[in-house]
Design a protein around this motif. Structure first.
Motif, PDB file in Angstrom:
ATOM      1  N   ALA A  94       0.927  -1.357   0.095  1.00 16.32           N
ATOM      2  CA  ALA A  94       0.092   0.060  -0.025  1.00 16.32           C
ATOM      3  C   ALA A  94       0.881   1.301  -0.082  1.00 16.32           C
ATOM      4  O   ALA A  94       0.641   2.391  -0.628  1.00 16.32           O
ATOM      5  CB  ALA A  94      -1.020  -0.050   1.142  1.00 16.32           C
ATOM      6  N   MET A  95       1.998   1.123   0.776  1.00  9.78           N
ATOM      7  CA  MET A  95       2.817   2.329   0.584  1.00  9.78           C
ATOM      8  C   MET A  95       3.477   2.455  -0.637  1.00  9.78           C
ATOM      9  O   MET A  95       3.468   3.681  -1.217  1.00  9.78           O
ATOM     10  CB  MET A  95       4.081   2.151   1.798  1.00  9.78           C
ATOM     11  CG  MET A  95       3.555   2.120   3.071  1.00  9.78           C
ATOM     12  SD  MET A  95       4.899   1.716   4.242  1.00  9.78           S
ATOM     13  CE  MET A  95       6.122   3.295   3.901  1.00  9.78           C
ATOM     14  N   ASP A  96       3.669   1.744  -1.434  1.00 14.39           N
ATOM     15  CA  ASP A  96       4.343   1.604  -2.812  1.00 14.39           C
ATOM     16  C   ASP A  96       3.179   2.250  -3.772  1.00 14.39           C
ATOM     17  O   ASP A  96       3.483   3.350  -4.493  1.00 14.39           O
ATOM     18  CB  ASP A  96       4.687   0.287  -3.370  1.00 14.39           C
ATOM     19  CG  ASP A  96       5.980  -0.240  -2.767  1.00 14.39           C
ATOM     20  OD1 ASP A  96       6.690   0.572  -2.165  1.00 14.39           O
ATOM     21  OD2 ASP A  96       6.280  -1.323  -2.759  1.00 14.39           O
ATOM     22  N   VAL A  97       1.952   1.804  -3.573  1.00 10.79           N
ATOM     23  CA  VAL A  97       0.838   2.277  -4.472  1.00 10.79           C
ATOM     24  C   VAL A  97       0.619   3.849  -4.362  1.00 10.79           C
ATOM     25  O   VAL A  97       0.276   4.401  -4.980  1.00 10.79           O
ATOM     26  CB  VAL A  97      -0.443   1.349  -4.149  1.00 10.79           C
ATOM     27  CG1 VAL A  97      -1.433   2.148  -4.612  1.00 10.79           C
ATOM     28  CG2 VAL A  97      -0.148  -0.090  -4.761  1.00 10.79           C
ATOM     29  N   MET A  98       0.734   4.000  -2.996  1.00 13.87           N
ATOM     30  CA  MET A  98       0.474   5.485  -2.509  1.00 13.87           C
ATOM     31  C   MET A  98       1.810   6.227  -2.845  1.00 13.87           C
ATOM     32  O   MET A  98       1.609   7.650  -2.270  1.00 13.87           O
ATOM     33  CB  MET A  98       0.096   5.616  -1.127  1.00 13.87           C
ATOM     34  CG  MET A  98      -1.436   4.742  -0.868  1.00 13.87           C
ATOM     35  SD  MET A  98      -1.880   4.917   0.933  1.00 13.87           S
ATOM     36  CE  MET A  98      -2.287   6.307   1.101  1.00 13.87           C
ATOM     37  N   GLY A  99       2.668   5.770  -2.885  1.00 13.85           N
ATOM     38  CA  GLY A  99       4.146   6.607  -3.158  1.00 13.85           C
ATOM     39  C   GLY A  99       4.440   7.064  -1.734  1.00 13.85           C
ATOM     40  O   GLY A  99       5.013   8.247  -1.769  1.00 13.85           O
ATOM     41  N   LEU A 100       4.454   6.462  -0.625  1.00 12.87           N
ATOM     42  CA  LEU A 100       4.777   6.691   0.685  1.00 12.87           C
ATOM     43  C   LEU A 100       6.008   6.477   1.232  1.00 12.87           C
ATOM     44  O   LEU A 100       6.371   5.079   0.828  1.00 12.87           O
ATOM     45  CB  LEU A 100       3.730   6.443   1.658  1.00 12.87           C
ATOM     46  CG  LEU A 100       2.431   7.262   1.477  1.00 12.87           C
ATOM     47  CD1 LEU A 100       1.466   6.305   2.527  1.00 12.87           C
ATOM     48  CD2 LEU A 100       2.406   8.964   1.902  1.00 12.87           C
ATOM     49  N   GLU A 101       6.734   7.009   1.828  1.00 15.00           N
ATOM     50  CA  GLU A 101       8.123   6.648   2.407  1.00 15.00           C
ATOM     51  C   GLU A 101       7.573   6.641   3.814  1.00 15.00           C
ATOM     52  O   GLU A 101       6.970   7.156   4.210  1.00 15.00           O
ATOM     53  CB  GLU A 101       9.249   7.486   2.228  1.00 15.00           C
ATOM     54  CG  GLU A 101       9.697   7.755   0.848  1.00 15.00           C
ATOM     55  CD  GLU A 101      10.069   6.391   0.136  1.00 15.00           C
ATOM     56  OE1 GLU A 101      11.222   5.662   1.056  1.00 15.00           O
ATOM     57  OE2 GLU A 101      10.235   6.147  -0.973  1.00 15.00           O
ATOM     58  N   PRO A 102       8.680   5.619   4.658  1.00 13.15           N
ATOM     59  CA  PRO A 102       8.264   5.518   6.128  1.00 13.15           C
ATOM     60  C   PRO A 102       8.161   6.937   6.715  1.00 13.15           C
ATOM     61  O   PRO A 102       7.418   6.989   7.884  1.00 13.15           O
ATOM     62  CB  PRO A 102       9.406   4.411   6.426  1.00 13.15           C
ATOM     63  CG  PRO A 102       9.573   3.654   5.369  1.00 13.15           C
ATOM     64  CD  PRO A 102       9.321   4.815   4.150  1.00 13.15           C
ATOM     65  N   ALA A 103       9.213   7.808   6.434  1.00 10.31           N
ATOM     66  CA  ALA A 103       8.977   9.192   6.961  1.00 10.31           C
ATOM     67  C   ALA A 103       7.757   9.751   6.915  1.00 10.31           C
ATOM     68  O   ALA A 103       7.563  10.930   7.599  1.00 10.31           O
ATOM     69  CB  ALA A 103      10.498   9.811   6.783  1.00 10.31           C
TER      70      ALA A 103
END
Length: 130
Positions: A94-103
């Motif tokens: 989901a992070m990849d799909v949303m373009g999110l980094e952990p920070a």
């Protein structure tokens, strides 16, 4: 009674489901159970750092939660981490799909996990889905 691990999958973005998932996580964690939460799909957007958007209500109870000043689901998830043995993991896909980094996510979230790892870790736990 021995502590029983709880694993919670949260994919809904509705206020009622997020609230119930947070309640299960918080009560489970403060009761001495190890709790693992997997945030994915429509739920993950509410854990972006600084996001204060209200999750939409599915029905009248969700609207009541807002008017009755129920503890916010984000607060209860964070309390599960700080007051008990809870780890709340964002879904790596989901992070990849949303373009999110952990920070970009709330600092009290644990490291991202894939579904395969979460399911493997949950083999001996009660599994809840919201």
């Amino acid at each position: 009674m021995a502590a029983k691990p709880l694993s919670i999958i949260v994919v809904s973005g509705s206020r009622e489901r997020l609230q119930m998932a947070a309640m299960v996580a918080a009560v489970g964690a403060v009761s001495g159970n190890p709790v693992t939460v997997f945030l994915s799909m429509n739920a993950l957007q509410y854990f972006v750092k600084g996001d204060q958007a209200a999750a939409p209500a599915e029905g009248p109870f969700g609207k009541l939660l807002e008017t009755k000043n129920a503890p916010p689901f984000r607060t209860m998830f964070e309390q599960a981490v700080t007051l008990g043995d809870a780890k709340i993991h964002p879904c790596s896909m989901a992070m990849d799909v949303m373009g999110l980094e952990p920070a970009a996510l709330e600092p009290w979230l644990a490291e991202p996990l894939g579904l395969t790892k979460f399911l493997g870790d949950s083999a001996d736990a009660q599994v809840w889905s919201f």
